[in-house]
Design an enzyme around this catalytic site. Structure first.
Site, mmCIF file in Angstrom:
data_model
loop_
_atom_site.group_PDB
_atom_site.id
_atom_site.type_symbol
_atom_site.label_atom_id
_atom_site.label_comp_id
_atom_site.label_asym_id
_atom_site.label_seq_id
_atom_site.Cartn_x
_atom_site.Cartn_y
_atom_site.Cartn_z
ATOM 1 N N ARG A 167 -50.207 75.416 23.893
ATOM 2 C CA ARG A 167 -49.047 74.990 23.300
ATOM 3 C C ARG A 167 -48.217 75.281 22.288
ATOM 4 O O ARG A 167 -48.708 74.804 21.009
ATOM 5 C CB ARG A 167 -48.949 74.017 24.015
ATOM 6 N N HIS A 194 -41.691 78.267 29.883
ATOM 7 C CA HIS A 194 -42.756 77.104 30.304
ATOM 8 C C HIS A 194 -42.511 77.456 31.405
ATOM 9 O O HIS A 194 -42.692 77.056 32.082
ATOM 10 C CB HIS A 194 -41.973 76.402 29.681
ATOM 11 N N GLN A 207 -44.728 75.205 33.817
ATOM 12 C CA GLN A 207 -43.936 74.282 34.563
ATOM 13 C C GLN A 207 -43.170 74.460 35.940
ATOM 14 O O GLN A 207 -43.184 73.843 36.725
ATOM 15 C CB GLN A 207 -42.861 73.888 32.814
ATOM 16 N N ASP A 233 -32.284 70.232 31.788
ATOM 17 C CA ASP A 233 -33.743 69.820 30.618
ATOM 18 C C ASP A 233 -32.908 68.812 29.527
ATOM 19 O O ASP A 233 -31.681 68.954 29.710
ATOM 20 C CB ASP A 233 -34.025 71.357 30.292
ATOM 21 N N CYS A 257 -38.042 68.413 33.472
ATOM 22 C CA CYS A 257 -39.202 68.655 33.497
ATOM 23 C C CYS A 257 -40.597 67.204 32.733
ATOM 24 O O CYS A 257 -41.261 67.206 32.485
ATOM 25 C CB CYS A 257 -39.514 70.329 32.539
ATOM 26 N N ARG A 301 -48.122 69.395 38.325
ATOM 27 C CA ARG A 301 -48.556 70.074 36.942
ATOM 28 C C ARG A 301 -49.701 70.366 37.354
ATOM 29 O O ARG A 301 -50.980 70.818 37.345
ATOM 30 C CB ARG A 301 -47.841 68.961 35.482
#
Length: 305
Positions: free
Chosen positions: A105, A132, A135, A220, A260, A288
């Protein structure tokens, strides 16, 4: 055989992604009904390199490996020679001799690609400034659980053309649905990513027009990690792009809302939207774990069904 990496959704075929979604749903069902009895990774290790902090990413990957009978090793920049200037490729070669897979990450997607090019074990993108993909596995899994096959349906992205938007564009390509992107002028996604999606993705400037009849609406935060100094400007530029219950009312009657997380209530969403029954964000967050378990299993073992 060279290792398979998961840096974007384009690293897997449509069929492989479809398999992952169904496999994740099955893994989740078996965990809920039987407990963590499936442990294929005894004595196997996932290295987790974090240059960006996270709640959901760390907990989901660490729990995934624990439930699979393996071990997840947390590495911050302070814990590795990467923080002291060791070349990325050298770190990748060292870890390849010691662990079974690496999750990263980080900020730079180019740096992630450099790491993967030198790694002989699978590398998973757990977020870069450009993408991402993990996700999106959870998001498409949630959409599928709630409403069945997503092929031919319509999703709406409202907000910044950021890494999440880029991955939604790739998801539209790979899962064969339509994506409407609603963003202010100057906040568009990368043109090359948009162009590659062809007629799977288009920009619609007006939020009410964008969500009309849509099957899914998502957003987001307006200022992502590293953009905090732009917060005030972004709040001005994104005025009118907040997702509210009233805006969601203009979507299809059975539309769902995803985020998310973490969410800034009162900014990109109304203060009460996450309490609306159409918001399935807690299920999405929990997925997730299951989607990433399916991904780890696939990268290390291939298809098991």
């Amino acid at each position: 055989m060279s290792a398979r990496h998961f840096l974007t959704l384009l690293d897997l075929s449509r069929d492989e992604l479809a398999y992952l979604i169904q496999r994740a749903i099955k893994i989740k069902h078996e965990l809920k009904t039987q407990g963590p009895t499936y442990t294929p990774f005894s004595n196997r290790t996932l290295a987790m390199i974090f240059e960006k902090s996270s709640t959901r990413t760390r907990v989901s990957f660490e729990t995934a490996m624990a439930q699979f009978g393996g071990h997840a090793l947390f590495l911050s920049p302070r814990d590795t020679q990467l923080g002291r200037g060791e070349p990325i490729g050298d770190t990748a070669r060292v870890l390849s001799e010691m662990v079974d897979a690496v999750m990263i990450r980080t900020f730079s997607h180019d740096g992630l690609e450099t790491f993967a090019a030198s790694s002989t074990v699978p590398v998973i993108n757990a977020l870069t400034d450009d993408y991402h993909p993990c996700q999106l596995l959870a998001d498409v899994m949630t959409w599928t659980e709630c409403r069945g096959a997503v092929t031919g349906k319509t999703a709406v992205w409202i907000g910044d053309g950021n890494n999440m938007c880029h991955s939604w564009i790739n998801a539209a390509r790979q899962f064969d649905f339509q994506l409407r992107i609603c963003c202010p002028q100057g906040y568009e996604p990368r043109q090359d990513i948009l162009d590659a999606a062809g007629d799977h993705a288009l920009i619609v400037r007006d939020p009410a027009t964008a969500v009309r009849g849509a099957d899914l609406v998502t957003t987001d935060v307006w200022a992502s990690m590293g953009q905090e100094e732009e917060q005030a400007k972004r709040e001005r530029d994104f005025a009118g792009f907040q997702v509210t219950e009233a805006l969601l009312d203009q979507a299809a009657a059975d539309a769902i809302f995803l985020h998310c997380l973490p969410a800034h209530r009162g900014e990109e969403i109304s203060t009460t939207l996450l309490d609306d029954p159409r918001a399935v964000v807690w299920q999405e967050a929990g997925n997730r774990l299951h989607a990433q378990k399916a991904l780890i299993e696939f990268l290390l073992l291939g298809q098991v069904d």
